[in-house]
Design an enzyme around this catalytic site. Sequence first.
Site, PDB file in Angstrom:
ATOM      1  N   ASN A  13       0.864  -1.178   0.000  1.00  0.00           N
ATOM      2  CA  ASN A  13       0.000   0.000   0.000  1.00  0.00           C
ATOM      3  C   ASN A  13       0.900   1.228   0.000  1.00  0.00           C
ATOM      4  O   ASN A  13       1.430   1.610   1.035  1.00  0.00           O
ATOM      5  CB  ASN A  13      -0.885  -0.036   1.250  1.00  0.00           C
ATOM      6  CG  ASN A  13      -1.684   1.243   1.436  1.00  0.00           C
ATOM      7  OD1 ASN A  13      -1.783   2.068   0.521  1.00  0.00           O
ATOM      8  ND2 ASN A  13      -2.259   1.417   2.621  1.00  0.00           N
ATOM      9  N   LYS A  15       0.201   4.265  -0.369  1.00  0.00           N
ATOM     10  CA  LYS A  15      -0.434   5.486   0.164  1.00  0.00           C
ATOM     11  C   LYS A  15      -0.175   6.652  -0.805  1.00  0.00           C
ATOM     12  O   LYS A  15      -0.042   6.414  -1.995  1.00  0.00           O
ATOM     13  CB  LYS A  15       0.040   5.747   1.599  1.00  0.00           C
ATOM     14  CG  LYS A  15      -0.114   4.479   2.467  1.00  0.00           C
ATOM     15  CD  LYS A  15       0.027   4.710   3.933  1.00  0.00           C
ATOM     16  CE  LYS A  15      -0.150   3.377   4.661  1.00  0.00           C
ATOM     17  NZ  LYS A  15      -0.090   3.515   6.106  1.00  0.00           N
ATOM     18  N   HIS A  98      -9.563   1.118   4.681  1.00  0.00           N
ATOM     19  CA  HIS A  98      -8.277   1.312   5.365  1.00  0.00           C
ATOM     20  C   HIS A  98      -8.478   2.281   6.531  1.00  0.00           C
ATOM     21  O   HIS A  98      -9.272   3.224   6.436  1.00  0.00           O
ATOM     22  CB  HIS A  98      -7.227   1.861   4.384  1.00  0.00           C
ATOM     23  CG  HIS A  98      -5.862   1.898   4.982  1.00  0.00           C
ATOM     24  ND1 HIS A  98      -5.453   2.919   5.810  1.00  0.00           N
ATOM     25  CD2 HIS A  98      -4.839   1.015   4.919  1.00  0.00           C
ATOM     26  CE1 HIS A  98      -4.205   2.660   6.225  1.00  0.00           C
ATOM     27  NE2 HIS A  98      -3.817   1.514   5.697  1.00  0.00           N
ATOM     28  N   GLU A 100      -6.906   4.728   7.564  1.00  0.00           N
ATOM     29  CA  GLU A 100      -6.715   6.153   7.254  1.00  0.00           C
ATOM     30  C   GLU A 100      -7.955   6.731   6.568  1.00  0.00           C
ATOM     31  O   GLU A 100      -8.256   7.914   6.717  1.00  0.00           O
ATOM     32  CB  GLU A 100      -5.439   6.340   6.415  1.00  0.00           C
ATOM     33  CG  GLU A 100      -4.203   6.173   7.302  1.00  0.00           C
ATOM     34  CD  GLU A 100      -2.965   5.652   6.599  1.00  0.00           C
ATOM     35  OE1 GLU A 100      -2.886   5.699   5.361  1.00  0.00           O
ATOM     36  OE2 GLU A 100      -2.051   5.171   7.316  1.00  0.00           O
ATOM     37  N   GLU A 170      -5.423  -4.908  10.559  1.00  0.00           N
ATOM     38  CA  GLU A 170      -4.426  -3.869  10.770  1.00  0.00           C
ATOM     39  C   GLU A 170      -4.742  -3.129  12.068  1.00  0.00           C
ATOM     40  O   GLU A 170      -5.555  -2.189  12.064  1.00  0.00           O
ATOM     41  CB  GLU A 170      -4.439  -2.872   9.611  1.00  0.00           C
ATOM     42  CG  GLU A 170      -4.071  -3.472   8.277  1.00  0.00           C
ATOM     43  CD  GLU A 170      -3.514  -2.413   7.325  1.00  0.00           C
ATOM     44  OE1 GLU A 170      -2.353  -2.521   6.957  1.00  0.00           O
ATOM     45  OE2 GLU A 170      -4.252  -1.474   7.005  1.00  0.00           O
ATOM     46  N   GLY A 176       2.241   2.487  10.726  1.00  0.00           N
ATOM     47  CA  GLY A 176       3.162   3.605  10.563  1.00  0.00           C
ATOM     48  C   GLY A 176       3.820   4.068  11.850  1.00  0.00           C
ATOM     49  O   GLY A 176       4.438   5.127  11.884  1.00  0.00           O
ATOM     50  N   SER A 215       3.313  -1.912  10.409  1.00  0.00           N
ATOM     51  CA  SER A 215       4.762  -1.942  10.641  1.00  0.00           C
ATOM     52  C   SER A 215       5.386  -3.306  10.361  1.00  0.00           C
ATOM     53  O   SER A 215       6.321  -3.713  11.044  1.00  0.00           O
ATOM     54  CB  SER A 215       5.094  -1.466  12.060  1.00  0.00           C
ATOM     55  OG  SER A 215       4.641  -0.135  12.254  1.00  0.00           O
TER      56      SER A 215
HETATM   57  P1  PGA Z   1       2.776   0.428   7.669  1.00  0.00           P
HETATM   58  O1  PGA Z   1       1.351   0.627   6.965  1.00  0.00           O
HETATM   59  O2  PGA Z   1       3.359  -0.848   7.116  1.00  0.00           O
HETATM   60  O3  PGA Z   1       3.585   1.641   7.239  1.00  0.00           O
HETATM   61  O4  PGA Z   1       2.553   0.368   9.126  1.00  0.00           O
HETATM   62  C1  PGA Z   1       0.469  -0.450   6.787  1.00  0.00           C
HETATM   63  C2  PGA Z   1      -0.819   0.042   6.183  1.00  0.00           C
HETATM   64  O5  PGA Z   1      -1.283   1.121   6.546  1.00  0.00           O
HETATM   65  O6  PGA Z   1      -1.432  -0.647   5.342  1.00  0.00           O
END
Ligand code: PGA
Length: 269
Positions: A13, A15, A98, A100, A170, A176, A215
């Site tokens: 992903n 982003k 997601h 976000e 997640e 993140g 992460s």
């Molecule tokens: P990250 O993001 O690996 O940077 O923690 C995962 C995601 O948001 O899908």
Amino acid sequence: MNDMPRKPLIAGNWKMNGSVAMAEALVDAIVEAGPFAAADVLVMPPFPYIDRLRSRVSSAGLLIGGQDLSPHESGAYTGEVSGAMLVDVGAGYVLVGHSERRQYHGESDDVVAAKFEAAAAAGLKPVLCVGESREQREAGQTEAVVSAQVDAVLSRCGIAAFGDAVVAYEPVWAIGTGLVATPEQAQQVHAFIRARLARHDATIAGRIQILYGGSMKPQNASDLLACEDIDGGLIGGASLKADEFVAIIMASIMTSGTASAKQSDAAPG
Ligand code: PGA
């Protein structure tokens, strides 16, 4: 009962990152490290780059998808992108819900379910993202939150829709942040999700790929991916670095070979 092993799926992903040059270079580097016959490898770039990357990914056997879609088919929805448009430019998958999107765009469980339905109707494979916040985990609400998120889609779309979908667990506190769920914490929620689906259809529950996200890095991927119900990863930060993303793909291939337990019998829970 289902004794077909689940193939690992490693999804990147991206982003809101990149440029045409960066997107092409990143895909080229992944392609060069392949082919990865034993894993499904999916990249999810920002919308403007999907069409640009489609020939590169398809000739290398990689998969490509979008990060979001409109719940609507077409019309006066300024700024939105429909499922049919994603299919038109070569996407086969799309993220739905997601954290976000839930957090910054106010997407409720109902909106997420509508998007899941729109994705499936367009012929895309939805990747349904679920997960609890830190406060919810600390309050002991993880299973309640995750089951409400899954159930909203189940009640709108039915269990059959999960026959051609992916779920990504997640935990919001791990996205993140550099904090990662322990393999035990992640496995517990993955097994819970699979059991929740198995109440409706044990075969579909046994076959569906359930990804961990939050992460995931080369350093922690093997331990997570070795867990019985963890079938892959949804990778944010580490998907922007070809060497890290490829290392996670390799970890998924190594661990799937050993985990005979992934030939799942999904017990209703
Ligand atoms: P990250 O993001 O690996 O940077 O923690 C995962 C995601 O948001 O899908």
